[in-house]
Design an enzyme around this catalytic site. Structure first.
Site, PDB file in Angstrom:
ATOM      1  CB  CYS A   3      -0.894  -0.008   1.152  1.00  0.00           C
ATOM      2  SG  CYS A   3      -1.627  -1.571   1.436  1.00  0.00           S
TER       3      CYS A   3
ATOM      4  NE  ARG B  70       5.994   1.957  -2.609  1.00  0.00           N
ATOM      5  CZ  ARG B  70       6.699   1.275  -1.807  1.00  0.00           C
ATOM      6  NH1 ARG B  70       6.099   0.567  -0.768  1.00  0.00           N
ATOM      7  NH2 ARG B  70       8.160   1.244  -1.884  1.00  0.00           N
TER       8      ARG B  70
ATOM      9  CD1 TRP C 293      -2.293  -5.561  -4.150  1.00  0.00           C
ATOM     10  CD2 TRP C 293      -1.402  -6.409  -2.341  1.00  0.00           C
ATOM     11  NE1 TRP C 293      -1.957  -6.918  -4.455  1.00  0.00           N
ATOM     12  CE2 TRP C 293      -1.277  -7.445  -3.206  1.00  0.00           C
ATOM     13  CE3 TRP C 293      -0.566  -6.797  -1.195  1.00  0.00           C
ATOM     14  CZ2 TRP C 293      -0.886  -8.761  -2.939  1.00  0.00           C
ATOM     15  CZ3 TRP C 293      -0.250  -7.946  -0.831  1.00  0.00           C
ATOM     16  CH2 TRP C 293      -0.291  -8.976  -1.823  1.00  0.00           C
TER      17      TRP C 293
ATOM     18  CG  ASN D 248       1.534   1.330   3.742  1.00  0.00           C
ATOM     19  OD1 ASN D 248       0.418   1.404   3.455  1.00  0.00           O
ATOM     20  ND2 ASN D 248       2.497   1.848   3.194  1.00  0.00           N
ATOM     21  N   GLY D 249       1.157  -2.588   6.134  1.00  0.00           N
ATOM     22  CA  GLY D 249       1.680  -3.753   6.898  1.00  0.00           C
ATOM     23  C   GLY D 249       0.735  -4.553   7.789  1.00  0.00           C
TER      24      GLY D 249
ATOM     25  CD  GLU E 120      12.045 -12.302 -14.651  1.00  0.00           C
ATOM     26  OE1 GLU E 120      11.572 -12.939 -13.972  1.00  0.00           O
ATOM     27  OE2 GLU E 120      11.712 -11.111 -14.774  1.00  0.00           O
TER      28      GLU E 120
ATOM     29  CE  LYS F 130       8.524  -9.542 -15.353  1.00  0.00           C
ATOM     30  NZ  LYS F 130       9.658  -9.688 -14.250  1.00  0.00           N
TER      31      LYS F 130
ATOM     32  CD  GLU G 179       5.436 -10.098 -13.119  1.00  0.00           C
ATOM     33  OE1 GLU G 179       4.925  -9.972 -12.059  1.00  0.00           O
ATOM     34  OE2 GLU G 179       6.438  -9.892 -13.386  1.00  0.00           O
TER      35      GLU G 179
ATOM     36  CG  HIS H  71      11.894 -36.028 -17.940  1.00  0.00           C
ATOM     37  ND1 HIS H  71      12.296 -37.135 -17.738  1.00  0.00           N
ATOM     38  CD2 HIS H  71      13.096 -35.309 -18.250  1.00  0.00           C
ATOM     39  CE1 HIS H  71      13.503 -37.344 -18.181  1.00  0.00           C
ATOM     40  NE2 HIS H  71      13.840 -36.054 -18.505  1.00  0.00           N
TER      41      HIS H  71
ATOM     42  CE  LYS I 285       8.861  -2.380  -8.636  1.00  0.00           C
ATOM     43  NZ  LYS I 285       9.080  -3.401  -9.633  1.00  0.00           N
TER      44      LYS I 285
HETATM   45  C1  F6R Z   1       7.894  -9.771 -10.991  1.00  0.00           C
HETATM   46  C2  F6R Z   1       8.160  -8.903  -9.832  1.00  0.00           C
HETATM   47  C3  F6R Z   1       8.297  -9.703  -8.256  1.00  0.00           C
HETATM   48  C4  F6R Z   1       9.324  -9.365  -7.390  1.00  0.00           C
HETATM   49  C5  F6R Z   1       9.132 -10.005  -5.828  1.00  0.00           C
HETATM   50  C6  F6R Z   1      10.535  -9.671  -5.144  1.00  0.00           C
HETATM   51  O1  F6R Z   1       7.962  -8.972 -12.004  1.00  0.00           O
HETATM   52  O2  F6R Z   1       8.592  -7.790  -9.566  1.00  0.00           O
HETATM   53  O3  F6R Z   1       8.281 -11.096  -8.644  1.00  0.00           O
HETATM   54  O4  F6R Z   1      10.622  -9.852  -8.076  1.00  0.00           O
HETATM   55  O5  F6R Z   1       8.058  -9.614  -5.310  1.00  0.00           O
HETATM   56  O6  F6R Z   1      10.494  -8.367  -4.969  1.00  0.00           O
HETATM   57  P1  F6R Z   1      11.800  -7.487  -4.695  1.00  0.00           P
HETATM   58  O7  F6R Z   1      12.755  -7.679  -5.655  1.00  0.00           O
HETATM   59  O8  F6R Z   1      11.069  -6.286  -4.306  1.00  0.00           O
HETATM   60  O9  F6R Z   1      12.146  -8.311  -3.373  1.00  0.00           O
END
Ligand code: F6R
Length: 611
Positions: A2, A27, A74, A100-101, A484, A488, A491, A507, A606
């Site tokens: 958040c 966020r 969030w 937040n938290g 990765e 990408k 998400e 397998h 994020k």
């Molecule tokens: C995907 C993404 C997440 C972060 C994960 C860890 O695009 O951004 O998978 O990599 O939540 O976040 P950090 O790097 O901030 O610890």
């Protein structure tokens, strides 16, 4: 997670708060809310983006004061509803709070408060904290600061909070434990936010709260103390954040901007750290620990999500080049697995935000068991940066796009530099190191060459846009790159994608392949090239459509696949830094073609600051 913004000063708070909130929207964007003191407390909340709250405010009076707070959410406790949106209020004194938290003992506190006769309107842990502050307020001489301190002494969990009270219309109280919060100091005004991005437009003079700190702010000054009311002197610093870095600068999305920033962010990341001529890597943050790294018996790299994929590449690098035993761990699993940490173990927490709760918990577990703790982090001064013994910052600038791109590359580059830092002190020759460093210096220019192909990558992606299941396959260094690529795509485009080692497919997962299913192979020239070609044939034989990421000059591969995206030739250990670029662009163009909000994918936010 958040976002929080709060303001006290002489300007109208509403527009300032909303502007700050928009900068923090990445966020969390389920719902938003605002409280402004204007003789009395006025609160408005709305489900959806900040723009929904803005629209609602246009129809409401009473939001003209110069003290207020706001929040973008969030959801954790309780669904996405207006009643669960912040600010939350107590039921007696006109106290409003944003948070937040997670308050872990909220259930016990709620039972206690219900017995005291309080009535709750939401399912959130935050409302419990607002009520608790209200419950304690009168008994502490109707002093908001004292009530906040007392309430926080009863709380288990993590918080960044901002609180105002109708009975103290010139006071803002904020506090932190385990969730970031900054106080920006202007001329007779203060702007508080959970992210410096909401502050820099107004002032760069600021301080970060430490855990268990409470700040009481009035228009004429502020006082910082602990939750036990012991005075604290904050360390006021200049925020090193340029407004340009957090604005779109002509790009339609932050994700695209950040993908295209990668040549420059790589240059910044490596600048002053690598010396190809002397075959030397200088990492100031590690200089005091060079001996520990030289003698390390084991390295455990821990992270989540994209950062874990970077950590996996780090593992390959460390074993291959520094000849040290290395393993990767989902931070969320590591902590609860009773891990074995022997003498000589180094734990490396990899994180863009430095605030990921799972990664922090794993780090602390390893530290408690005696490991040397290193951080590979982007956000300066973040929790992981503070809690590690040493570390190396990514220096890639703020990452706003929810889907991580330039931070991934920065993480891989930093892990490569740490590996070479260790390797040279262990057994790597200066010549070998020089060769790799020369290649590293060329990475930014090579990324530029890949980015020039963006229109072609877009065309190729659009050919497959109606397919609901994709595979991403790679081997060795590029197995994590395949993971990765799949993440990408998932998400931001909501297409189902699986990443796996190319050899693993036969397998079991090979059963998934049907006519036209896209399979993206990372098939650059390297030790396993011929083997990857065999895996490509296995997919083609079953009707799969193969898109290969291949090395420039490899014309031969075009005879075996449906589409080829070329990357420049590069030493194999460095190849993920190039191979991931077309995959980032594919995910971006897929999401765009499907009409999704690239920077605000559904259900995501994020930085995940809850376990
Ligand atoms: C995907 C993404 C997440 C972060 C994960 C860890 O695009 O951004 O998978 O990599 O939540 O976040 P950090 O790097 O901030 O610890």
């Amino acid at each position: 997670m958040c976002g929080i913004v709060a303001y006290i000063g002489n300007k109208p708070a509403k527009s300032l708060l909303l502007e700050g909130l928009k900068r923090l929207e990445y966020r969390g964007y389920d719902s938003a809310g605002i409280a402004i003191m204007n003789g009395k407390l006025n609160v408005a909340r709305a489900v959806g983006r900040v723009s929904m709250l803005e629209e609602k405010l246009e129809t409401l009076d009473g939001f003209d004061g110069s003290l207020g707070l706001c929040h973008t959410r969030w959801a954790t406790h309780g669904g996405v509803t207006e009643l669960n949106a912040h600010p939350h209020k107590d039921d007696k004194h006109g106290i409003a709070l944003v948070h937040n938290g997670i308050i872990e003992n909220y259930s016990a506190l709620k039972t206690y408060l219900k017995e005291k006769g309080h009535t709750f309107t939401s399912e959130t842990d935050t409302e419990v904290l607002a009520m608790l502050i209200g419950e304690l307020y009168e008994g502490l001489g109707s002093d908001l600061e004292a009530a906040v301190q007392a309430a926080l002494r009863e709380v288990d969990g993590a918080y960044a909070i901002a609180v105002i009270c109708e009975k103290e219309p010139d006071t803002l109280v904020v506090a932190r434990k385990g969730s970031p919060l900054f106080v920006g100091i202007g001329a007779e005004e203060y702007i508080v936010a959970s992210d410096a991005a909401a502050i820099v437009a107004h002032t760069t003079h600021a301080f970060a709260l430490d855990d268990y700190n409470v700040v009481k702010i009035t228009r004429s000054g502020f006082r910082t103390s602990t939750i036990h009311n012991v005075p604290v002197t904050p360390k006021i610093e200049q925020l090193e954040l340029d407004l340009q870095q957090i604005e779109l600068g002509g790009y339609p999305h932050f994700m695209l901007k950040e993908i295209f920033e990668q040549p420059q962010s790589m240059r910044n990341c490596m600048s002053g750290r690598i010396d190809a001529k002397d075959g030397r890597v200088t990492l100031g943050g590690l200089s005091n620990f060079a001996k520990d790294l030289t003698r390390a018996k084991k390295v455990i790299l821990t992270a989540q999500g994209t950062a874990l994929h970077a950590a996996m590449i780090g593992r390959y690098l460390m074993e291959d080049l520094a000849k040290v035993q290395a393993q990767t761990e989902y931070a969320s699993e590591f902590r609860y697995r009773n891990p074995i940490i022997e003498d000589g173990t180094v734990v490396v927490a990899v994180s863009q935000s430095g605030e990921t709760a799972d990664t922090i918990a794993a780090l602390n577990e390893a530290k408690d068991r005696g490991a040397l703790a290193l951080g590979v982090v982007n956000v300066v001064g973040s929790s992981i940066a503070r809690q590690t013994d040493a570390g190396v910052y990514l220096r890639v600038g703020p990452e706003i796009g929810v889907a991580s791109t330039k931070a991934f590359l920065g993480q891989v580059a930093v892990l490569t530099m740490i590996t070479l830092f260790m390797a040279r002190r262990r057994m790597m020759s200066a010549d070998h190191c020089t060769d790799l460093l020369r290649e590293m210096e060329q990475i930014p220019a090579k990324i530029e060459r890949i980015l020039e192909q963006a229109p072609r990558i877009k065309r190729v992606t659009e050919k497959y846009i109606d397919r609901e299941n994709w595979l991403f396959l790679g081997r060795g260094y590029n197995y994590p790159t395949a993971l990765e690529g799949a993440l990408k795509l998932k998400e931001i485009s909501y297409i189902h994608a699986e990443g796996m080692p190319a050899a693993e497919m036969k397998h079991g997962p090979i059963a998934l392949i049907n006519e036209g299913m896209p399979a993206v192979f990372i098939a650059n020239k390297g030790r396993q090239y011929e083997k990857v070609l065999s895996n490509i044939h296995e997919v083609r034989a079953r009707g799969g459509h193969v898109i290969a990421v291949a090395t420039e000059g490899d014309e031969h591969i075009a005879d075996h696949v449906h589409d080829v995206l070329y990357i420049p030739e590069v030493a194999e250990p460095l190849s993920p830094m190039l191979a991931v670029i077309p995959l980032q662009l594919m995910a971006y163009y897929a999401a765009l073609a499907r009409g999704h909000d690239v920077d605000k994918p559904r259900n995501l936010a994020k930085s995940v600051t809850v376990e």
